[in-house]
Write an enzyme that holds these catalytic residues in place. Structure first.
Site, PDB file in Angstrom:
ATOM      1  N   CYS A  31       0.847  -0.959  -0.086  1.00  0.00           N
ATOM      2  CA  CYS A  31      -0.006  -0.042   0.063  1.00  0.00           C
ATOM      3  C   CYS A  31       0.872   1.232   0.097  1.00  0.00           C
ATOM      4  O   CYS A  31       1.998   1.146   0.408  1.00  0.00           O
ATOM      5  CB  CYS A  31      -1.085   0.064   1.330  1.00  0.00           C
ATOM      6  N   TYR A 170      -5.814 -13.310  -3.935  1.00  0.00           N
ATOM      7  CA  TYR A 170      -5.022 -12.942  -2.847  1.00  0.00           C
ATOM      8  C   TYR A 170      -5.845 -13.550  -1.503  1.00  0.00           C
ATOM      9  O   TYR A 170      -6.847 -13.202  -1.374  1.00  0.00           O
ATOM     10  CB  TYR A 170      -5.066 -11.383  -2.981  1.00  0.00           C
ATOM     11  N   HIS A 173      -3.049 -11.978   4.978  1.00  0.00           N
ATOM     12  CA  HIS A 173      -3.081 -10.705   6.058  1.00  0.00           C
ATOM     13  C   HIS A 173      -4.486 -10.620   6.584  1.00  0.00           C
ATOM     14  O   HIS A 173      -4.853  -9.614   7.044  1.00  0.00           O
ATOM     15  CB  HIS A 173      -3.053  -9.259   5.287  1.00  0.00           C
ATOM     16  N   ASP A 266       3.322  -9.893   9.417  1.00  0.00           N
ATOM     17  CA  ASP A 266       4.147  -9.824   8.216  1.00  0.00           C
ATOM     18  C   ASP A 266       5.160  -8.651   7.930  1.00  0.00           C
ATOM     19  O   ASP A 266       6.265  -8.817   7.598  1.00  0.00           O
ATOM     20  CB  ASP A 266       3.082  -9.818   6.784  1.00  0.00           C
TER      21      ASP A 266
END
Ligand code: ADP
Ligand code: SF4
Length: 688
Positions: A31, A170, A173, A266
């Site tokens: 991001c 995806y 997360h 992460d």
């Protein structure tokens, strides 16, 4: 690249399905606070990574439909064909520099709040949304699942049309529907999408197969998967279901991009995980289960570690988000053997912070990050000098060091004067605190660079007064004298009613503790009105050293700013585990030799915390005496920069030093009038 280059293995091309990456450097999705709101800025930033040698450059999570609306955060968006031109800016910028462009398609399920679209929120089962909002997600029925698969297929086709070479599915997360279906605590379905692992993985399998079906002839299909939630038996573990998922889907994607969940694990900060390559133990099994290339991350900045990871068969690609932010030219520097020039990520998560507040990305180590388009800044190139020949920089903290380094790169004769024995300023003192060792990299990188240059003179133990400055006869002066923590308790919460601090009270500031001036053993009260990391780090240090610590803050959380750097919960947990007494929502009223008086922020009820010393972490005072004394002395340039101009983050000090060096010899009117380019919303009414 010659055969003898010890890093040559990193520059081998690697096939990913129908496309080929020119080397093993892979910028994984990250991001950046730009996204669909600032597409030119994002394209230029990604293009810079490609120019710096990253063979694959990904964008960030890309919403595929209005039911996955991450507003107010500026991620990427591909709801329909009208979003293609903005994304094409990025693929063109990346292709232009010879790299592959990848897109991370996402449906965020109950992690989306749909605040802009006001669409219903979707999840495997009925549940609250993943935010403190009084909203719930509904269990998807079969029609919802069919629709979702169609949205994903359609988005994949649009992604191909936008020029992407790699299309992601995806499941990571804890932020995406594909992963939510896999996790038993989010999926209590009794149909073929719930129950057994095979059923919970069914949706992901369909997404992978269908993405390949629609775009697989031209685009590679990548799968981003969190193999372990790092919750032990309370979550998915690499040793159990994580491994089973890899086994089930082994050959379906063209590429495995594997990591751990959630985002805080992460992208863990160096304070809580100092080890580069910290994910290797979790992900290394993946390669043995698939013939497809694997990419892994873990704040990888050491080329030796990268080579060993490839040689040992841990990964095929060196994945990076933060190391590529701190140094977009890392691959090129490795290729050219310029290892000591790498600007290593310090693991501070200020980049994450910017995204968390929906501001364009920034980086402590790389002041040009996010400024590629709007200011035209390049991380490795700066304009040569103009008419002036020399410059004096006073103060060798992050602002002074960066300013001196960039001025030297521009070709000026640079004199850097520092009053203490070592270079680094606050970075050096802070780096000596528990867990902040990596902060030292900010000073190390710049000090090393400055010491290589013939046009730089460095003086330590040189406290400069106005007289000494004028004696030097250098007409261009940059004052980076920093700031000092105040000892009077005045700060954000006490601005209306200053605390009464008894002159006989044992008061300490962070500067005292960092300089080794410690309270006598016994009870210590820390009052934190700063809310970043310092007070928490000091509390930890004092508790470890055997003090009986009480931590008081007007906020409802310890170190509340660090929510944005993904480490608040770790900080508070650590203090509690060390036996620190935590009192939130209280403001300081006064300090005496016998007690600290505080009041509840809601009721005003007063309490006295008995005994000992008080460490006040409230505000800093700017060190401007030298600047003030030089103001009317006829210098051609006199600039106050960094914490001396406005105490803030280390990232802000580095940025200020960089900006001052870039602006030197620019006309004042230009600097005033041209802050930066802005992306304006189009007012055209066609095609809306
Ligand atoms: P910043 O974050 O703005 O770089 P720092 O506080 O980290 O600020 O660094 C300021 C540096 O300036 C410190 O290393 C300090 O020792 C040095 N300094 C302050 N005043 C003077 C002075 N008059 N002469 C030389 N060095 C100074
Ligand atoms: Fe690394 Fe900090 Fe830069 Fe993020 S802001 S890339 S964590 S140095």
């Amino acid at each position: 690249m010659t055969k003898e280059n010890p890093y040559s293995v990193l520059f081998e091309p690697v096939q990913i399905g129908p496309v080929t990456a020119r080397n093993r450097f892979f910028q994984v999705p990250h991001c950046n606070g730009m996204g669909h709101v600032r597409p030119q800025a994002e394209a230029a930033m990604r293009g810079m990574k490609a120019e710096g040698g990253w063979a694959v450059v990904c964008n960030q999570e890309t919403e595929i439909h209005p039911t996955s609306d991450l507003s107010p955060f500026a991620e990427n968006r591909l709801w329909d064909a009208r979003d293609i031109p903005a994304l094409r800016l990025m693929t063109e910028a990346v292709h232009d520099k010879g790299s592959l462009a990848a897109i991370e398609l996402v449906h965020n399920g109950n992690h989306a709040q749909n605040l802009f679209s006001r669409a219903p929120i979707l999840a495997p089962s009925d549940m609250s949304i993943d935010a403190p909002f009084p909203k719930q997600a509904r269990a998807m029925d079969k029609t919802d699942i069919r629709n979702f698969r169609r949205w994903h297929r359609d988005a994949a086709v649009r992604a191909r049309d936008a020029g992407f070479d790699i299309v992601y599915v995806y499941a990571g997360h804890n932020m995406t529907l594909a992963q939510h279906f896999m996790l038993p605590h989010m999926n209590d379905r009794t149909d073929e999408y719930g129950g057994s692992l095979e059923n919970r993985v069914r949706l992901t399998r369909e997404l992978l197969e269908e993405t390949r079906e629609v775009v697989g002839d031209t685009c590679a299909v990548a799968f981003r998967f969190a193999v372990d939630e790092m919750l032990g038996g309370d979550g998915m573990q690499a040793a159990e279901e994580g491994r089973a998922v890899v086994e089930m889907l082994a050959e379906l994607p063209d590429l495995w991009d594997v990591n751990v969940a959630d985002w805080a694990n992460d992208s863990i900060t160096s304070r809580f995980q100092p080890q580069d390559g910290y994910q290797n133990d979790y992900i290394s099994f993946v390669k043995s289960m698939t013939s497809k290339p694997v990419v892994g991350v873990g704040r990888l900045t050491s080329p030796d570690m990268m080579v060993s990871m490839v040689r040992k068969g841990v990964v095929d690609f060196i994945g990076a988000a933060r190391p590529s932010i701190a140094d977009p030219f890392l691959p090129q520097k490795v290729e050219q053997g310029r290892i000591d020039e790498i600007r290593e990520c310090i693991g501070c998560n200020i980049c994450v912070m910017a995204d968390s507040v929906n501001a364009p990305i920034r980086c402590t180590q790389n002041p040009t990050m996010g400024e590629e388009w709007r200011r035209g800044w390049h991380p490795e190139i700066i304009a040569p000098k103009g008419n002036e020949d020399d410059a004096l920089v006073i103060g060798a903290g992050p602002a002074g060091l960066e300013c001196a380094m960039q001025l030297a790169k521009r070709g000026y004769q640079v004199t850097l004067a520092e009053s203490s024995t070592e270079l680094g300023g606050r970075v050096l003192s802070e780096s000596r605190l528990t867990g902040l060792g990596a902060w030292g990299r900010v000073a190390d990188h710049r000090t090393h660079d400055l010491r290589q240059r013939g046009n730089v003179q460095i003086f330590t133990q040189s406290r400069m007064g106005a007289e000494e400055v004028l004696e030097l006869g250098i007409a261009n002066v940059f004052v980076a004298t920093g700031s000092k923590w105040r000892a009077d308790g005045i700060g954000r919460s006490t601005i209306r009613k200053h605390p009464k601090v008894d002159v006989n009270a044992a008061i300490f500031t962070p500067d005292d503790i960092m300089a080794g001036r410690m309270p006598s053993k016994g009870p210590v009260t820390i009052y934190d009105d700063d809310h970043a990391y310092i007070a928490g780090v000091l509390a930890e240090k004092l508790a470890v050293e055997g003090y009986d610590v009480t931590f008081i803050t007007p906020e409802s959380l310890v170190s509340s700013f660090t929510v944005l750097t993904l480490e608040q919960h770790r900080i508070q947990t650590r203090l509690l585990e060390l036996g620190v007494t935590i009192i939130c929502n209280h403001t300081i009223l006064g300090v005496t030799p016998d007690y600290v008086q505080i009041a509840c922020g809601f009721t005003g009820r007063v309490q006295e915390i008995a005994g000992g010393a008080a460490v006040l972490v409230t505000e800093r005072k700017r060190e401007t005496a030298l600047y003030d004394a030089l103001r009317d002395k006829g210098l051609r340039t006199l600039e106050l920069i960094g914490d001396a101009a406005g105490p803030a983050l280390i990232a802000d000090a580095v940025f200020a030093g960089h900006m001052a060096a870039r602006n030197f010899e620019r006309s004042k009117t230009d600097v005033e009038n041209e802050w930066f380019r802005r992306e304006m919303p189009s007012l055209q009414m066609e095609n809306l």
